[in-house]
Design a protein around this motif. Structure first.
Motif, PDB file in Angstrom:
ATOM      1  N   SER A   2     -51.094  38.263  32.317  1.00  0.00           N
ATOM      2  CA  SER A   2     -51.028  38.663  33.727  1.00  0.00           C
ATOM      3  C   SER A   2     -49.638  39.196  34.070  1.00  0.00           C
ATOM      4  N   ARG A   3     -49.632  40.109  35.040  1.00  0.00           N
ATOM      5  CA  ARG A   3     -48.366  40.688  35.479  1.00  0.00           C
ATOM      6  C   ARG A   3     -47.692  39.749  36.467  1.00  0.00           C
ATOM      7  N   PRO A   4     -46.380  39.634  36.421  1.00  0.00           N
ATOM      8  CA  PRO A   4     -45.689  38.821  37.425  1.00  0.00           C
ATOM      9  C   PRO A   4     -45.709  39.543  38.767  1.00  0.00           C
ATOM     10  N   LYS A   5     -45.660  38.779  39.842  1.00  0.00           N
ATOM     11  CA  LYS A   5     -45.601  39.376  41.172  1.00  0.00           C
ATOM     12  C   LYS A   5     -44.250  40.048  41.345  1.00  0.00           C
ATOM     13  N   PRO A   6     -44.214  41.172  42.095  1.00  0.00           N
ATOM     14  CA  PRO A   6     -42.955  41.920  42.223  1.00  0.00           C
ATOM     15  C   PRO A   6     -41.771  41.093  42.712  1.00  0.00           C
ATOM     16  N   SER A   7     -41.989  40.211  43.678  1.00  0.00           N
ATOM     17  CA  SER A   7     -40.852  39.443  44.183  1.00  0.00           C
ATOM     18  C   SER A   7     -41.098  37.943  44.127  1.00  0.00           C
ATOM     19  N   GLY A   8     -42.078  37.515  43.387  1.00  0.00           N
ATOM     20  CA  GLY A   8     -42.340  36.097  43.255  1.00  0.00           C
ATOM     21  C   GLY A   8     -42.995  35.483  44.474  1.00  0.00           C
ATOM     22  N   ARG A   9     -43.636  36.296  45.322  1.00  0.00           N
ATOM     23  CA  ARG A   9     -44.295  35.768  46.514  1.00  0.00           C
ATOM     24  C   ARG A   9     -45.506  34.944  46.119  1.00  0.00           C
ATOM     25  N   SER A  10     -45.750  33.889  46.857  1.00  0.00           N
ATOM     26  CA  SER A  10     -46.937  33.087  46.596  1.00  0.00           C
ATOM     27  C   SER A  10     -47.926  33.216  47.743  1.00  0.00           C
ATOM     28  N   TYR A  11     -47.671  34.161  48.661  1.00  0.00           N
ATOM     29  CA  TYR A  11     -48.552  34.368  49.797  1.00  0.00           C
ATOM     30  C   TYR A  11     -48.700  35.866  50.039  1.00  0.00           C
ATOM     31  N   GLY A  12     -49.726  36.246  50.786  1.00  0.00           N
ATOM     32  CA  GLY A  12     -50.018  37.654  50.985  1.00  0.00           C
ATOM     33  C   GLY A  12     -49.518  38.237  52.282  1.00  0.00           C
ATOM     34  N   ARG A  13     -48.863  37.467  53.104  1.00  0.00           N
ATOM     35  CA  ARG A  13     -48.402  37.976  54.389  1.00  0.00           C
ATOM     36  C   ARG A  13     -47.158  38.830  54.236  1.00  0.00           C
ATOM     37  N   LEU A  14     -47.021  39.763  55.160  1.00  0.00           N
ATOM     38  CA  LEU A  14     -45.814  40.577  55.180  1.00  0.00           C
ATOM     39  C   LEU A  14     -44.730  39.878  55.987  1.00  0.00           C
ATOM     40  N   THR A  15     -43.508  40.078  55.571  1.00  0.00           N
ATOM     41  CA  THR A  15     -42.385  39.511  56.323  1.00  0.00           C
ATOM     42  C   THR A  15     -42.127  40.369  57.560  1.00  0.00           C
ATOM     43  N   ARG A  16     -41.314  39.874  58.448  1.00  0.00           N
ATOM     44  CA  ARG A  16     -40.964  40.623  59.656  1.00  0.00           C
ATOM     45  C   ARG A  16     -40.283  41.943  59.294  1.00  0.00           C
ATOM     46  N   HIS A  17     -39.424  41.914  58.314  1.00  0.00           N
ATOM     47  CA  HIS A  17     -38.744  43.136  57.868  1.00  0.00           C
ATOM     48  C   HIS A  17     -39.758  44.147  57.329  1.00  0.00           C
ATOM     49  N   GLU A  18     -40.733  43.681  56.544  1.00  0.00           N
ATOM     50  CA  GLU A  18     -41.751  44.583  56.005  1.00  0.00           C
ATOM     51  C   GLU A  18     -42.607  45.183  57.125  1.00  0.00           C
ATOM     52  N   ARG A  19     -42.932  44.384  58.137  1.00  0.00           N
ATOM     53  CA  ARG A  19     -43.715  44.900  59.272  1.00  0.00           C
ATOM     54  C   ARG A  19     -42.920  45.944  60.048  1.00  0.00           C
ATOM     55  N   ASN A  20     -41.629  45.725  60.177  1.00  0.00           N
ATOM     56  CA  ASN A  20     -40.772  46.708  60.834  1.00  0.00           C
ATOM     57  C   ASN A  20     -40.754  48.010  60.033  1.00  0.00           C
ATOM     58  N   THR A  21     -40.714  47.901  58.712  1.00  0.00           N
ATOM     59  CA  THR A  21     -40.752  49.076  57.841  1.00  0.00           C
ATOM     60  C   THR A  21     -42.069  49.820  57.994  1.00  0.00           C
TER      61      THR A  21
END
Length: 121
Positions: A2-21
């Motif tokens: 299996s491929r590792p997750k890009p940033s090691g996240r264990s959840y699928g929600r977007l962060t506030r910074h990602e939502r702003n982007t």
């Protein structure tokens, strides 16, 4: 293997910074794939995010409501992804006369929170 997750996240929600982007890139008419590549996320994550956080800004009587599922008869921009007015050339200046106006937004309007006040008339 299996491929590792890009940033090691264990959840699928977007962060506030990602939502702003996401909001900034929608304002620049970027596609779901372009936004997803910028965030290092799946395009389906971006489309679900936009669909879940769209709200009505006009008519005023529906301000802050979640976007309706059926937007037939509304602006052609609402019939295809991103199904919101972000990035529309009519958004600024005199504005668009078509209703409803639907935007993706980072913050929840205060009047949609229980106990919040209604928008001014």
């Amino acid at each position: 293997m299996s491929r590792p997750k890009p940033s090691g996240r264990s959840y699928g929600r977007l962060t506030r910074h990602e939502r702003n982007t996401v909001e900034r890139m929608l304002d620049r008419n970027r596609s779901a794939r372009e936004i997803a590549a910028e965030l290092g996320r799946s395009p389906s994550t971006v489309t679900r995010e936009v669909a879940a956080h769209r709200y009505v800004t006009a008519p005023r009587s529906r301000y802050g409501e979640p976007a309706p599922a059926d937007l037939s008869g509304a602006c052609p921009r609402l019939s295809a992804w991103p199904r919101c007015c972000n990035g529309c050339s009519h958004r600024r200046g005199y504005g668009c006369s078509r209703r409803p106006r639907v935007f993706y937004g980072l913050a929840t309007p205060i009047w949609t929170i229980p106990g919040g006040t209604a928008p001014p008339p």
